[in-house]
Scaffold this motif. Sequence first.
Motif, mmCIF file in Angstrom:
data_model
loop_
_atom_site.group_PDB
_atom_site.id
_atom_site.type_symbol
_atom_site.label_atom_id
_atom_site.label_comp_id
_atom_site.label_asym_id
_atom_site.label_seq_id
_atom_site.Cartn_x
_atom_site.Cartn_y
_atom_site.Cartn_z
ATOM 1 N N ARG A 137 1.750 -7.737 17.999
ATOM 2 C CA ARG A 137 2.734 -8.814 17.897
ATOM 3 C C ARG A 137 3.362 -8.918 16.509
ATOM 4 N NH1 ARG A 137 -1.548 -13.158 19.845
ATOM 5 N NH2 ARG A 137 -2.661 -11.893 18.307
ATOM 6 N N THR A 138 3.003 -7.986 15.616
ATOM 7 C CA THR A 138 3.515 -8.035 14.250
ATOM 8 C C THR A 138 5.027 -7.818 14.228
ATOM 9 O OG1 THR A 138 1.427 -7.115 13.455
ATOM 10 C CG2 THR A 138 3.298 -7.049 11.946
ATOM 11 N N PRO A 139 5.777 -8.667 13.521
ATOM 12 C CA PRO A 139 7.241 -8.503 13.425
ATOM 13 C C PRO A 139 7.618 -7.175 12.780
ATOM 14 C CG PRO A 139 6.580 -10.697 12.698
ATOM 15 C CD PRO A 139 5.319 -9.901 12.848
ATOM 16 N N ASP A 140 8.768 -6.654 13.145
ATOM 17 C CA ASP A 140 9.231 -5.371 12.602
ATOM 18 C C ASP A 140 9.372 -5.408 11.084
ATOM 19 O OD1 ASP A 140 9.324 -4.356 15.142
ATOM 20 O OD2 ASP A 140 11.471 -4.678 15.417
ATOM 21 N N ALA A 141 9.736 -6.556 10.558
ATOM 22 C CA ALA A 141 9.900 -6.664 9.099
ATOM 23 C C ALA A 141 8.566 -6.428 8.390
ATOM 24 C CB ALA A 141 10.463 -8.038 8.737
ATOM 25 N N ASP A 142 7.494 -7.002 8.941
ATOM 26 C CA ASP A 142 6.167 -6.791 8.340
ATOM 27 C C ASP A 142 5.721 -5.344 8.493
ATOM 28 O OD1 ASP A 142 5.332 -9.237 7.185
ATOM 29 O OD2 ASP A 142 5.057 -10.088 9.176
ATOM 30 N N LEU A 143 6.046 -4.730 9.617
ATOM 31 C CA LEU A 143 5.661 -3.338 9.823
ATOM 32 C C LEU A 143 6.373 -2.423 8.834
ATOM 33 C CD1 LEU A 143 5.563 -3.007 13.731
ATOM 34 C CD2 LEU A 143 3.677 -3.383 12.146
ATOM 35 N N THR A 144 7.610 -2.736 8.522
ATOM 36 C CA THR A 144 8.349 -1.949 7.536
ATOM 37 C C THR A 144 7.681 -2.038 6.170
ATOM 38 O OG1 THR A 144 10.424 -2.306 8.731
ATOM 39 C CG2 THR A 144 10.579 -1.637 6.423
ATOM 40 N N VAL A 145 7.273 -3.256 5.796
ATOM 41 C CA VAL A 145 6.602 -3.453 4.506
ATOM 42 C C VAL A 145 5.259 -2.742 4.497
ATOM 43 C CG1 VAL A 145 5.577 -5.168 2.970
ATOM 44 C CG2 VAL A 145 7.755 -5.651 4.110
ATOM 45 N N LEU A 146 4.502 -2.844 5.598
ATOM 46 C CA LEU A 146 3.180 -2.209 5.676
ATOM 47 C C LEU A 146 3.304 -0.694 5.580
ATOM 48 C CD1 LEU A 146 0.135 -2.462 6.142
ATOM 49 C CD2 LEU A 146 0.582 -2.464 8.612
ATOM 50 N N ARG A 147 4.287 -0.148 6.238
ATOM 51 C CA ARG A 147 4.489 1.307 6.193
ATOM 52 C C ARG A 147 4.819 1.771 4.780
ATOM 53 N NH1 ARG A 147 7.771 4.534 10.865
ATOM 54 N NH2 ARG A 147 7.069 6.646 10.320
ATOM 55 N N GLN A 148 5.653 1.032 4.106
ATOM 56 C CA GLN A 148 6.022 1.398 2.735
ATOM 57 C C GLN A 148 4.829 1.236 1.803
ATOM 58 O OE1 GLN A 148 9.014 2.784 1.873
ATOM 59 N NE2 GLN A 148 7.899 3.213 -0.023
ATOM 60 N N LEU A 149 4.027 0.200 2.039
ATOM 61 C CA LEU A 149 2.834 -0.033 1.223
ATOM 62 C C LEU A 149 1.879 1.151 1.323
ATOM 63 C CD1 LEU A 149 1.132 -1.965 -0.532
ATOM 64 C CD2 LEU A 149 0.252 -2.966 1.579
ATOM 65 N N LEU A 150 1.703 1.676 2.522
ATOM 66 C CA LEU A 150 0.819 2.830 2.707
ATOM 67 C C LEU A 150 1.419 4.083 2.076
ATOM 68 C CD1 LEU A 150 -0.218 2.282 6.439
ATOM 69 C CD2 LEU A 150 -1.508 1.680 4.378
ATOM 70 N N ALA A 151 2.727 4.246 2.222
ATOM 71 C CA ALA A 151 3.385 5.428 1.658
ATOM 72 C C ALA A 151 3.303 5.448 0.142
ATOM 73 C CB ALA A 151 4.849 5.476 2.112
ATOM 74 N N ASP A 152 3.196 4.266 -0.486
ATOM 75 C CA ASP A 152 3.141 4.187 -1.948
ATOM 76 C C ASP A 152 1.744 4.412 -2.504
ATOM 77 O OD1 ASP A 152 5.839 3.686 -2.044
ATOM 78 O OD2 ASP A 152 5.621 1.502 -2.115
ATOM 79 N N LEU A 153 0.739 4.478 -1.654
ATOM 80 C CA LEU A 153 -0.622 4.719 -2.138
ATOM 81 C C LEU A 153 -0.716 6.132 -2.707
ATOM 82 C CD1 LEU A 153 -2.762 3.177 0.749
ATOM 83 C CD2 LEU A 153 -2.410 2.224 -1.536
ATOM 84 N N PRO A 154 -1.474 6.342 -3.777
ATOM 85 C CA PRO A 154 -1.565 7.678 -4.393
ATOM 86 C C PRO A 154 -2.246 8.677 -3.456
ATOM 87 C CG PRO A 154 -3.200 6.181 -5.334
ATOM 88 C CD PRO A 154 -2.287 5.344 -4.497
ATOM 89 N N GLY A 155 -1.637 9.842 -3.334
ATOM 90 C CA GLY A 155 -2.212 10.897 -2.509
ATOM 91 C C GLY A 155 -1.952 10.752 -1.032
ATOM 92 N N VAL A 156 -1.177 9.733 -0.644
ATOM 93 C CA VAL A 156 -0.913 9.481 0.768
ATOM 94 C C VAL A 156 0.517 9.881 1.102
ATOM 95 C CG1 VAL A 156 -0.709 7.709 2.569
ATOM 96 C CG2 VAL A 156 -2.605 7.622 0.941
ATOM 97 N N GLY A 157 0.688 10.540 2.225
ATOM 98 C CA GLY A 157 2.029 10.941 2.637
ATOM 99 C C GLY A 157 2.133 11.084 4.140
ATOM 100 N N ASN A 158 3.340 11.317 4.617
ATOM 101 C CA ASN A 158 3.587 11.549 6.036
ATOM 102 C C ASN A 158 3.053 10.409 6.905
ATOM 103 O OD1 ASN A 158 4.612 13.024 8.194
ATOM 104 N ND2 ASN A 158 2.703 14.154 8.508
ATOM 105 N N VAL A 159 3.477 9.205 6.616
ATOM 106 C CA VAL A 159 3.040 8.026 7.365
ATOM 107 C C VAL A 159 3.804 7.971 8.687
ATOM 108 C CG1 VAL A 159 2.782 5.522 7.347
ATOM 109 C CG2 VAL A 159 2.565 6.821 5.209
ATOM 110 N N LYS A 160 3.053 7.996 9.804
ATOM 111 C CA LYS A 160 3.663 7.996 11.131
ATOM 112 C C LYS A 160 3.205 6.780 11.935
ATOM 113 C CE LYS A 160 4.096 13.017 11.582
ATOM 114 N NZ LYS A 160 3.753 14.200 12.419
#
Length: 232
Positions: A199-222
């Motif tokens: 039920r998470t809003p799309d806006a929060d999912l966008t932020v969460l995805r970017q937050l994970l992508a910004d973690l060091p050593g993390v890439g290709n977030v799907k």
Amino acid sequence: MDSTGVRRPVPRSGWIFLVLAMLCTAPTVALVVYGAWATLMGPFMVLGPLAVGIPLFAREAEGFRGACLAVGWCLVVLSVLGSVWGLFVLTPPGIVLLAAASRSRPEPRRLPVAIGALVSAATLGFVGWVLVEKWIAPYFREPDAFVATVQERRLLLEGGFPELLTYDGSRLGHGATHVDLSSSGDGPGGRLVVVFDPRTPDADLTVLRQLLADLPGVGNVKLCDPPAGNCR
């Protein structure tokens, strides 16, 4: 052999119940496939489904009935004695074999047949539900997790990020409900799975995805539904 000395063939309904008993071994076979063979009761879980097929070698009703009774009662007794170790999964095929034995009597009784039919329907219904829930339904659900490739787990584990990647996802926020960081064998990389509330809003999912992508050593977030393996 009947009163006239003629050997009676195995009735068709007896063969049907035997096939149902073999199908009812599906839960046992599944446990063996997933590693139960290596446990203390493993040999019984392997031999149980194999024993169910013994009546297939019978060519007349009396031999068929004797085989079904012997194997059926062995499975029922074994399932009761070993129920706390998971051998209760042998109960359904054992009961259905006893129903098959009843069908091979000169005058079949109704109660064993009714019980065998009920147990078969319940067991196969459960197996069907599990197959649909675990293998089919995930392909029709919306993705509910972010799956990311981790090149260097060390960068996450040695920095201040373990506190961020708590098991329940509460530190990440934005709808995250579960976090799992796994390794890839002996290599430095791994996989990061972050499950979120559907039920998470799309806006929060966008932020969460970017937050994970910004973690060091993390890439290709799907965006994925991990049980089905479908990502985008």
